[in-house]
Design an enzyme around this catalytic site. Structure first.
Site, PDB file in Angstrom:
ATOM      1  CB  CYS A  37     -19.658  -3.113 -15.161  1.00 12.75           C
ATOM      2  SG  CYS A  37     -19.758  -2.499 -13.475  1.00 12.75           S
ATOM      3  CB  CYS A  54     -15.128   1.091 -13.513  1.00 15.66           C
ATOM      4  SG  CYS A  54     -16.069   2.616 -13.439  1.00 15.66           S
ATOM      5  CG  ASP A  74      -7.484   2.837  -4.916  1.00 12.83           C
ATOM      6  OD1 ASP A  74      -8.688   2.892  -5.231  1.00 12.83           O
ATOM      7  OD2 ASP A  74      -6.712   1.946  -5.335  1.00 12.83           O
ATOM      8  CB  CYS A  93     -23.931   2.065 -13.119  1.00 16.38           C
ATOM      9  SG  CYS A  93     -22.750   3.398 -13.354  1.00 16.38           S
ATOM     10  CD  GLU A 147      -3.002  -0.729  -0.133  1.00 17.85           C
ATOM     11  OE1 GLU A 147      -3.017   0.395  -0.656  1.00 17.85           O
ATOM     12  OE2 GLU A 147      -3.677  -1.669  -0.575  1.00 17.85           O
ATOM     13  CE1 TYR A 151      -6.879   3.023  -0.384  1.00 11.19           C
ATOM     14  CE2 TYR A 151      -4.474   3.199  -0.293  1.00 11.19           C
ATOM     15  CZ  TYR A 151      -5.620   2.527  -0.692  1.00 11.19           C
ATOM     16  OH  TYR A 151      -5.513   1.345  -1.363  1.00 11.19           O
ATOM     17  CB  CYS A 211     -20.813  -0.059 -19.004  1.00 13.70           C
ATOM     18  SG  CYS A 211     -20.108   1.525 -18.516  1.00 13.70           S
TER      19      CYS A 211
HETATM   20 FE1  SF4 Z   1     -18.231   1.893 -14.165  1.00  9.47          FE
HETATM   21 FE2  SF4 Z   1     -20.879   2.147 -14.012  1.00  9.47          FE
HETATM   22 FE3  SF4 Z   1     -19.801   1.308 -16.246  1.00  9.47          FE
HETATM   23 FE4  SF4 Z   1     -19.769  -0.242 -14.108  1.00  9.47          FE
HETATM   24  S1  SF4 Z   1     -21.526   0.405 -15.252  1.00  9.47           S
HETATM   25  S2  SF4 Z   1     -18.064   0.109 -15.525  1.00  9.47           S
HETATM   26  S3  SF4 Z   1     -19.522   1.264 -12.468  1.00  9.47           S
HETATM   27  S4  SF4 Z   1     -19.499   3.287 -15.323  1.00  9.47           S
END
Ligand code: SF4
Length: 348
Positions: free
Chosen positions: A205, A195, A143, A211, A42, A125, A202
Site C-alpha cells: 500500500c 486494501c 463507494d 495509515c 456507475e 455517490y 498493507c
Molecule cells: Fe488499507 Fe491502511 Fe493497509 Fe493501506 S495500510 S492497505 S490503507 S489498511
C-alpha cells in the site's frame, strides 16, 4: 489542506499512475473520459461487482453506443439487455434520464454533481463520481471500496452506516482540487486490489506509513458494520398456464410497482402472511397442480416465497395476459424470480 492529506494524495496518485486497472469504461491515461460511458458503468456498478459489469458493459454499449441510441430505444429492449444485473428500477431510471438529457439538454450531461442529481436514478455517490471522473470537478465519490480505505486510513471505529457522515467529511477533506476523478478511481482500485476486505495487503500500500488503522493494529476489523436486522418474509402465488401451441401465459407488471414494466407469470400480491390459495383467479375449473417447494428469492429488503401452480389451458384467463413461445423467453424482460419459477414449473 493539512500536510498529511497532501502527502496521501500524492502517494495514491503516483501509485495509480503505475497500477491503474484497465477497464472498458475508463479513459486511458491522458485521454478525456466519456460522461455517457462513465454514467452507464456507475449505474451498473451500484449493486454489482467489476467482473460482472465487465461482462454486461460491452454488450450494452455495442447496442446503445451513444446517449441518443439509449434515449430512442424502447424501454423493453433496455430491460432485456439489463437482464442479469437485477435492480431493474436502475435501468428504467437510466432510460428516463437519457430521454430527459436528449430532449431537454441537447444530449449534454450537466457537469456538476448538483446538476447531475436532478436526473432520475442519479444519487449522491453517482453524481459525485460522474462530476469528478468525467468533468474533473472536486466532488466526492464514495463507494464501498473508498469507504473501506478511508475508514482504515483514519481509523474510524464507529460502525457503518452511522459513520457515513464522518467518512464523507473525511473524503471531502482529502479530495484533491486537481485530478479528483483519478484520485477516486485510485481509491476504488486500491480498495479492490490492496486494501481488500478481510486482510488488507498493507505491504503493497502506498499509504502504509500514514495509515492510522494499521498503526493501531485494527485495520483488518474496519470498517465496522452495525448488525443487520433479519429480512422480513413475504409470500405469494404465481400461475403457469401452458397451451397446446407450446406457449405460456405472461403479463406485464404495473409501471410503478416493484419490477415495474417487466414481464411476469400472472401472480398474486406479495403479502406478509402465507395465505393458501385454493384456486387460481379466472379459471376455477382448471386442474391446478401445485409445484413442490415453489421458489424462494432474496430481494434487498425482504425474502419472497412463491408457491407455483401449473395448469394446461388454451383460454387466455387473465385479461391483460398474452401468450409467448416457451422457446423465445430470452427475448422477454423476465426477472430472475419468474425465470426460476418457469423453469421449476416446466420441470415438474
Ligand atoms: Fe488499507 Fe491502511 Fe493497509 Fe493501506 S495500510 S492497505 S490503507 S489498511
Amino acid at each position: 489542506m493539512p500536510k498529511t492529506a497532501a502527502l496521501i494524495q500524492k502517494k495514491i496518485l503516483t501509485w495509480y499512475d503505475r497500477n491503474r486497472r484497465d477497464l472498458p469504461w475508463r479513459a486511458k491515461a491522458g485521454e478525456r473520459s466519456d460522461p455517457y460511458a462513465v454514467w452507464i458503468s456507475e449505474i451498473m456498478l451500484q449493486q454489482t461487482t467489476v467482473p460482472a459489469v465487465m461482462k454486461y458493459f460491452p454488450r450494452f454499449m455495442s447496442r446503445f453506443p451513444r446517449l441518443e441510441d439509449l434515449a430512442k430505444a424502447p424501454l423493453d429492449e433496455v430491460l432485456v439487455l439489463w437482464q442479469g444485473l437485477g435492480y431493474y428500477a436502475r435501468a428504467r431510471n437510466m432510460h428516463k434520464a437519457a430521454q430527459i438529457l436528449w430532449r431537454q439538454h441537447k444530449g449534454m450531461f450537466p457537469d456538476t454533481a448538483e446538476g447531475l442529481r436532478q436526473l432520475p436514478g442519479i444519487g449522491e455517490y453517482t453524481a459525485g463520481a460522474i462530476a469528478a471522473i468525467a468533468f474533473g470537478q472536486k466532488s466526492v465519490a464514495m463507494d464501498a471500496n473508498v469507504e473501506r480505505v478511508l475508514a482504515r486510513l483514519y481509523a474510524v471505529t464507529d460502525p457503518l452506516p452511522g459513520s457515513k457522515k464522518q467518512l464523507r467529511a473525511l473524503a471531502h477533506d482529502i479530495a484533491p482540487a486537481q485530478r479528483a476523478g483519478d484520485f477516486w478511481q485510485a481509491l476504488m482500485d486500491l480498495g479492490s486490489t490492496v486494501c481488500v476486505s478481510g486482510r488488507p495487503l498493507c505491504d503493497s500500500c502506498p499509504a502504509q506509513k500514514n495509515c492510522l488503522g494499521l498503526a493501531q493494529g485494527i485495520a483488518a476489523s474496519l470498517p465496522r458494520k452495525a448488525e443487520k436486522k433479519p429480512k422480513p418474509k413475504r409470500y405469494g402465488q404465481a400461475f403457469l398456464v401452458c397451451n397446446t401451441k407450446g406457449q405460456i401465459l405472461l403479463r406485464r407488471r404495473a409501471g410503478k410497482s416493484m419490477l415495474g414494466d417487466m414481464v411476469e407469470l400472472p401472480s398474486s400480491d406479495w403479502d406478509l402472511k402465507n395465505a393458501e390459495k385454493k384456486s387460481a383467479p379466472g379459471l376455477p375449473q382448471a386442474e391446478w397442480k401445485k409445484i413442490k417447494g415453489g421458489v424462494r428469492h432474496g430481494f434487498t429488503h425482504f425474502d419472497l416465497h412463491l408457491d407455483i401452480y401449473a395448469a394446461n389451458s388454451n383460454r387466455k384467463i387473465f385479461k391483460e395476459g398474452f401468450w409467448h413461445n416457451i422457446g423465445d423467453l430470452h427475448q422477454m424482460a423476465l426477472p430472475t424470480l419468474f425465470k426460476k419459477a418457469i423453469r421449476k414449473a416446466l420441470a415438474g
